[in-house]
Design a protein around this motif. Structure first.
Motif, PDB file in Angstrom:
ATOM      1  N   UNK A  89       7.089   2.226  -0.093  1.00 37.07           N
ATOM      2  CA  UNK A  89       5.877   1.577   0.762  1.00 37.07           C
ATOM      3  C   UNK A  89       5.695   0.604   1.386  1.00 37.07           C
ATOM      4  N   UNK A  90       4.549   0.495   1.937  1.00 36.30           N
ATOM      5  CA  UNK A  90       4.308  -0.011   3.403  1.00 36.30           C
ATOM      6  C   UNK A  90       3.889  -1.795   2.671  1.00 36.30           C
ATOM      7  N   UNK A  91       3.986  -3.132   2.628  1.00 38.97           N
ATOM      8  CA  UNK A  91       3.808  -4.815   2.597  1.00 38.97           C
ATOM      9  C   UNK A  91       2.328  -4.042   3.144  1.00 38.97           C
ATOM     10  N   UNK A  92       1.291  -4.763   3.122  1.00 38.21           N
ATOM     11  CA  UNK A  92       0.018  -5.046   3.762  1.00 38.21           C
ATOM     12  C   UNK A  92      -0.816  -6.116   3.218  1.00 38.21           C
ATOM     13  N   UNK A 117       0.991  -1.145   0.391  1.00 39.76           N
ATOM     14  CA  UNK A 117      -0.284  -0.274   0.001  1.00 39.76           C
ATOM     15  C   UNK A 117       1.222   1.294   0.186  1.00 39.76           C
ATOM     16  N   UNK A 146       2.452   4.438   0.883  1.00 37.13           N
ATOM     17  CA  UNK A 146       3.533   4.694   2.162  1.00 37.13           C
ATOM     18  C   UNK A 146       3.711   6.129   2.337  1.00 37.13           C
TER      19      UNK A 146
END
Lengths: 354, 315, 52
Positions: free
Chosen positions: B36-39, B28, B30
């Motif tokens: 960006x962040x793993x989600x 998703x 960041x």
């Protein structure tokens, strides 16, 4: 409070003079970023930085610190006795610490200097410091100091606040230590206190306005601890976490450590090393049981400690100064600002409709 | 590459609605530039979160360990090779997975980009093969090619080697890439120079273990550095202990590392940690003609014995 | 090991059967001589932990 004007052409000579009174520490460019380092004669603190990569905490709490040494050689006097390791606690001036890092020392002090326990290593090192802060004119977009009890020109915890006006520095003396620092430097052009103060106020406002990220912490204290602990959002918050120690190690207010003995032949030392609540080993019992064996428990612990337990225990705000290091350096972008919002806004009744 | 996002959302939605998978792992947007962040998404209503751009450098295979649901996972070339490695090492079953393959043109090197500018980078946008970097007093457009993570610029497996569906047509693979120029440079050094090279390289290390933990290969329940009965490695910042950690960690990746670069990306102090693993990767290629994670059907070289295995080092 | 700066020759491998006593003796001799010729190893040898 007195305000002095330091002409930039007098800067080098002043710093040079300070070496006779202090051990000097300042931000130094290490290639990709700045960190605090001991300055050698002839070196100047480098102010061309936003903030240092690592916080200033290692100045009082180094990542690895020897506490005692011992000998197991029975022919020696004092064998099998822990002896204090001699350290240099002579006066040290830190030139160019950001206000957030200086304030952070005060938050940590609440834990390391209490009426019950006083951590001798931390206290001696802290007391040896004269903190000469450098006001932030360009806070980063990850900074949220103004809503975490701090600010780009925050004075709490500093001995001198240095403000760069482009043409010259204004040095605002905040404590006796600060006064002595100015005397030792030879910068003695006092300015009209009101004029200087006004100038600083204007620049302070301008800097504060640049901080657009605000966090809400007002409801944290009143929240029921157990409800917050049981909140559903922790699973989602913790998902991406890889359980490294980056956030805790770059944090100016994370203070946990682990004590280790290392023996080589017949001599050894007892030392303490930074530890991190993100590591499973942090809470592993001798029995093999681990009360925080799961990632989600460890992630929750870090945020609950900073934003709830600390708030409750000391009743003096959150255990965070808003420096933004963890936000920037987390390898997977877990953002304390978002977690704080989740916690502050959490309403268990909304989460589980009957 | 941006339109990959829509395709990922569409596929995820379909998979979740049809019950093909219980969860989908992706990225998703960041909260800071170049991140960006793993989600993890559990229902089709949440798929709007998903995003894909040049800041998805974290290896998602890392999030598969221990999962028992039917899992959809977004995977670029290197991720897919690590998924293969996970399957070969019995960490997850092929049947459990639905791999949404992403043909990849590389990820941007956030360390390098940050070091290029004096002020803070506030916004990083991308358009086609251009990256637009904005700060308070500057704006610059760069070719994405020129600011790729160093592992991406020498990548020769950009397309997923294993997938159930691709979000786009495969991209052209890079050819005639010299993958080991840096390793060869070290190989020519004298022992003392080599020692010093790594000593200097590791100086900034704060032992946060981000390199280890960002690595999909590092899934041991207890890492050797965390063992304390017996304790293999000292826990202080002593240079010998630091070196032991990095060196042994690399060894544990021998024949398994896909050079995804997650370790280097994760490092908060910018250490080029791949310099350790790349040597092993090069050796595996030269001695065993082996590249990790390319096929489900071939066992890794350190797993098998062949009479013609090189054994010149044994006297 | 060599790649990170340990001199070649400090780490040696040999395959000796339990029946090959002469080979074992030869190998030990050879290795000790080679290592002695290299001199003491200062890299990757921990004395007391270097700490602040």
């Amino acid at each position: 409070m007195k305000i002095f004007k330091v002409d930039k052409q007098d800067w080098v000579a002043g710093v040079e003079k300070l070496f006779t009174a202090y051990r000097l520490v300042g931000p130094v460019n290490e290639g990709q970023f700045h960190n605090f380092k001991k300055l050698n004669k002839g070196e100047l603190p480098d102010f061309n930085f936003l903030n240092t990569r690592l916080s200033a905490k290692s100045l009082v709490h180094s990542q690895t610190e020897a506490m005692f040494e011992y000998s197991l050689d029975e022919n020696k006097e004092n064998h099998h006795i822990m002896v204090d390791v001699k350290k240099d606690y002579s006066s040290q001036a830190v030139i160019g610490i950001r206000p957030c890092d200086a304030k952070a020392f005060l938050l940590v002090k609440r834990n390391f200097d209490t009426s019950q326990y006083r951590d001798p290593y931390w206290i001696r090192a802290y007391e040896s410091l004269t903190l000469v802060g450098l006001a932030c004119h360009n806070p980063c977009s990850s900074c949220f100091c103004t809503t975490s009890g701090c600010g780009p020109f925050h004075e709490e915890g500093l001995d001198v606040l240095l403000v760069d006006t482009d043409d010259y520095y204004l040095a605002k003396i905040l404590t006796d230590k600060g006064k002595n620092f100015l005397i030792a430097s030879g910068w003695d052009t006092e300015t009209d206190a009101d004029g200087g103060d006004q100038k600083i106020e204007i620049m302070k406002k301008a800097a504060e306005e640049k901080i657009t990220v605000l966090i809400n912490t007002d409801k944290l204290k009143a929240k029921e601890t157990i409800a917050l602990y049981d909140a559903e959002f922790w699973e989602e918050v913790a998902f991406s976490c890889i359980n490294c120690g980056t956030c805790t190690y770059v944090c100016p207010t994370c203070w946990c450590f682990d004590i280790q003995d290392e023996t080589r032949g017949k001599s050894g030392i007892r030392m303490r090393n930074w530890d991190s609540c993100m590591f499973p080993l942090f809470t592993l019992h001798g029995s093999g049981h681990n009360p925080r064996g799961k990632k989600v428990q460890r992630v929750r612990q870090r945020f609950m400690h900073k934003l709830k337990y600390y708030v409750e225990k000391y009743d003096n705000g959150i255990q965070c100064v808003g420096c933004g290091r963890c936000v920037n350096l987390c390898p997977v972008n877990i953002d304390i600002r978002r977690v704080c919002e989740l916690m502050n806004a959490y309403d268990p009744q909304l989460e589980c409709p009957a | 590459m941006i339109d990959y996002s829509e395709k990922i959302k569409e596929i995820s939605k379909r998979l979740l609605e049809e019950g093909r998978v219980d969860i989908v792992i992706g990225f998703k947007k960041g909260t800071v530039p170049m991140m960006n962040e793993p989600c993890l998404v559990k229902s089709s209503g949440e798929v709007e979160k998903f995003v894909w751009d040049s800041n998805c450098g974290i290896n998602l295979a890392n999030y598969l360990t221990g999962r028992n649901e039917k899992t959809g996972i977004v995977a670029k070339g290197c991720d897919s090779r690590n998924i293969v490695t996970h399957i070969i090492e019995n960490k997850i079953k092929r049947e459990q997975l639905y791999i949404i393959g992403v043909p990849c043109k590389g990820m941007i090197d956030k360390h390098r980009v940050a070091a290029m500018f004096d002020g803070e980078i506030k916004v990083v946008d991308e358009k086609d093969a251009k990256i637009i970097i904005k700060g308070e007093n500057f704006e610059k457009t760069l070719d994405k090619e020129s600011i790729l993570q160093s592992n991406c610029s020498i990548c020769i497996h950009r397309n997923p080697v294993l997938n159930d569906e691709l979000v786009a047509d495969p991209v052209e693979e890079q050819r005639d890439v010299d993958r080991y120029e840096d390793v060869r440079k070290i190989e020519t050094m004298k022992p003392q120079e080599k020692w010093q090279y790594f000593e200097d390289m590791l100086k900034p290390c704060i032992r946060c273990y981000a390199c280890r933990n960002a690595c999909p290969l590092c899934y041991c329940p207890t890492c050797f550095v965390d063992e304390h009965r017996p304790q293999w490695v000292g826990k202080s910042q002593d240079p010998t202990d630091l070196r032991t950690f990095h060196f042994l960690r690399a060894y544990h990746c021998a024949g398994r590392c896909t050079d995804c670069g997650a370790c280097e990306r994760a490092c908060p102090v910018g250490i080029p940690v791949r310099q350790f693993t790349k040597k092993l990767e090069k050796d595996c290629l030269e001695l065993f003609n082996w590249e990790a994670g390319m096929s489900l059907d071939v066992r890794p070289p350190l797993d098998t014995f062949r009479p013609d295995d090189p054994d010149d080092f044994i006297k | 090991m060599e790649h990170m700066g340990i001199e070649s020759g400090r780490l040696q491998f040999s395959w000796v059967s339990s029946a090959e006593s002469t080979k074992f003796v030869d190998v030990v001799k050879e290795v000790t001589e080679a290592i002695k010729a290299l001199g003491p190893n200062y890299s990757f040898a921990k004395t007391q932990a270097k700490v602040a």
